[in-house]
Design an enzyme around this catalytic site. Structure first.
Site, short mmCIF file in Angstrom:
data_model
loop_
_atom_site.label_atom_id
_atom_site.label_comp_id
_atom_site.label_asym_id
_atom_site.label_seq_id
_atom_site.Cartn_x
_atom_site.Cartn_y
_atom_site.Cartn_z
N ASP A 72 1.92 -0.48 -14.16
CA ASP A 72 2.59 -1.16 -13.05
C ASP A 72 3.06 -2.56 -13.46
O ASP A 72 4.20 -2.96 -13.19
CB ASP A 72 1.64 -1.29 -11.85
N GLY A 91 0.81 -1.23 0.00
CA GLY A 91 0.00 0.00 0.00
C GLY A 91 0.84 1.26 0.00
O GLY A 91 0.39 2.31 0.46
N ALA A 92 2.06 1.19 -0.50
CA ALA A 92 2.95 2.36 -0.47
C ALA A 92 3.08 3.01 -1.84
O ALA A 92 3.95 3.85 -2.06
CB ALA A 92 4.33 1.95 0.05
N SER A 124 2.98 -3.16 -5.13
CA SER A 124 3.19 -4.51 -4.63
C SER A 124 2.18 -5.46 -5.27
O SER A 124 2.51 -6.61 -5.57
CB SER A 124 3.05 -4.54 -3.10
N SER A 125 0.97 -4.98 -5.54
CA SER A 125 -0.03 -5.89 -6.11
C SER A 125 0.34 -6.32 -7.53
O SER A 125 0.24 -7.49 -7.87
CB SER A 125 -1.43 -5.28 -6.05
#
Ligand code: GLA
Length: 385
Positions: A170, A120-121, A125-126
């Site tokens: 992403d 969540g930064a 990450s997802s």
């Protein structure tokens, strides 16, 4: 990290054969935010923080998942893959589901996942989890997918199992990253070029607000719809316009502003940001990092005031470095509403800045400020001993 995930795998699945290990990194984005789903350009890079997956086949049709971050397991049959109430399995199962929908036969497997991409930064990450999973399944079951096909399955998994109508940036960065290079990606044609990112005595400093963004909380999807609405209004007069990529400020002034000021603001930011990125790429090619940095500050202003995806904490961190001569560019990064700011800063000024900011941030928000110095690394790969 690689050894950690291997140890976890061996502990949770003591009878499994020796696993494949895949690394898929998080990403930064220098400039070009909220432009990907508008068919504009982005300028991301993969970083030294990554997700690791250890995976091996099973003799049955069961999918066994274990997440080190949560110390939790999840088991499902391969023919009954569905959205789980637990959050984390969805980024893996979404990819399985996408591959199955493409007609691939995915058998049983055991998987352990861990990593050091802060969750969540705003470092994706997802996407890193999705790309690691796609890469792992492609290797394990010999699916023969290209990197771009894996990226597309991973992106679709985010749409379907995480509910975020994300663009392609992403997943593309996590898969196609190249050491010391940023990727200039045209999100319409999916053509891309690597551009060496030479910072000399500057570094990329990420400041983590520790405000967890929740993209699926609908604000992200709402922004996307607002852009589409703007395009629809322009299209009533210009049939050849397909996305904000084709739209000019003049068109917005003529056809969107009279209808809705908020939608005008959103679209104007995107149209300007697409142009800003192209200029920023020129700066980069000319080695003018300072000019690029100035544009990053301008991007932040647009994201904060016009696109309205920033938050108090992110604004505070950008404000705090705005007049610092050692910081040549800073802005919030990624979807927004929390996560990190990206700063281009003189290497020898990092300690002083961080030591000064941490107590100020704590005092203002009663939250800890974390910092990482990011290096640019290769994208997803099989980890070989
Ligand atoms: C998130 C999405 C990306 C992109 C950024 C904003 O990270 O996943 O596709 O839209 O936000 O630039």
């Amino acid at each position: 990290m690689k050894n950690q995930v291997l140890e976890q795998f061996n502990k949770i699945y003591p009878d499994a054969p020796s696993p494949l290990i895949i690394r898929s990194p998080g990403r930064i984005n220098i400039i070009g935010e909220h432009t990907d789903y508008n068919e504009g350009f982005v300028l991301p890079a993969a970083i030294d923080k990554a997700i690791y997956v250890a995976i091996a086949k099973r003799d049955d049709d069961e999918i066994h998942l274990y997440a080190g971050d949560y110390n939790e397991s999840h088991v499902v049959n391969a023919d009954a893959v569905a959205i789980s109430e637990k959050h984390w399995p969805n980024y893996i199962l979404g990819v399985v589901d996408q591959l199955q929908k493409k007609g691939f036969n995915i058998g049983g497997f055991s998987l352990a996942i861990d990593g050091d991409v802060p969750l969540g930064a705003g470092l994706s990450s997802s996407a890193a989890v999705e790309c690691a999973t796609a890469f792992a399944l492609n290797e394990l079951f010999g699916l023969g997918l290209t990197k771009l096909e894996m990226v597309k399955r991973a992106q679709k998994a985010e749409h379907t199992f995480a509910g975020v109508m994300c663009g392609i940036m992403d997943q593309f960065a996590s898969m196609f990253g190249k050491k010391d290079n940023v990727i200039q990606l045209d999100c319409r044609s999916i053509e891309y070029e690597y551009e060496p990112f030479e910072l000399k005595d500057y570094k990329i400093l990420l400041l983590n607000t520790n405000v967890k963004h929740s993209l699926s909380s609908s604000a992200y999807n709402e922004r996307r719809q607002q852009c589409e609405q703007g395009v629809a209004w322009v299209r009533e007069y210009h049939k050849d316009v397909l996305s904000l990529r084709d739209v000019t400020i003049q068109m917005l002034n003529d056809h969107v502003l009279p209808k809705d000021e908020l939608i005008y603001k959103r679209c104007k930011y995107v149209v300007e940001e697409i142009e800003r990125l192209l200029q920023g790429c020129k700066d980069l090619q000319e080695g003018d990092i300072k000019a690029l940095g100035k544009k990053m500050f301008r991007t932040h202003e647009g994201l904060s005031k016009e696109y309205e995806v920033s938050c108090e904490e992110l604004d505070f961190l950008v404000d705090a470095v705005k007049d610092n001569p050692d910081v040549i560019g800073a802005r919030m990064m990624g979807g927004g509403f929390g996560g990190c700011t990206i700063n281009i800063i003189k290497e020898d000024a990092i300690d002083e800045l961080v030591n000064k900011l941490k107590p100020l941030y704590k005092q203002a928000f009663d939250k800890d400020l974390d910092h990482y110095i990011a290096s640019i690394e290769d994208g997803a790969s099989l980890v070989i001993d």
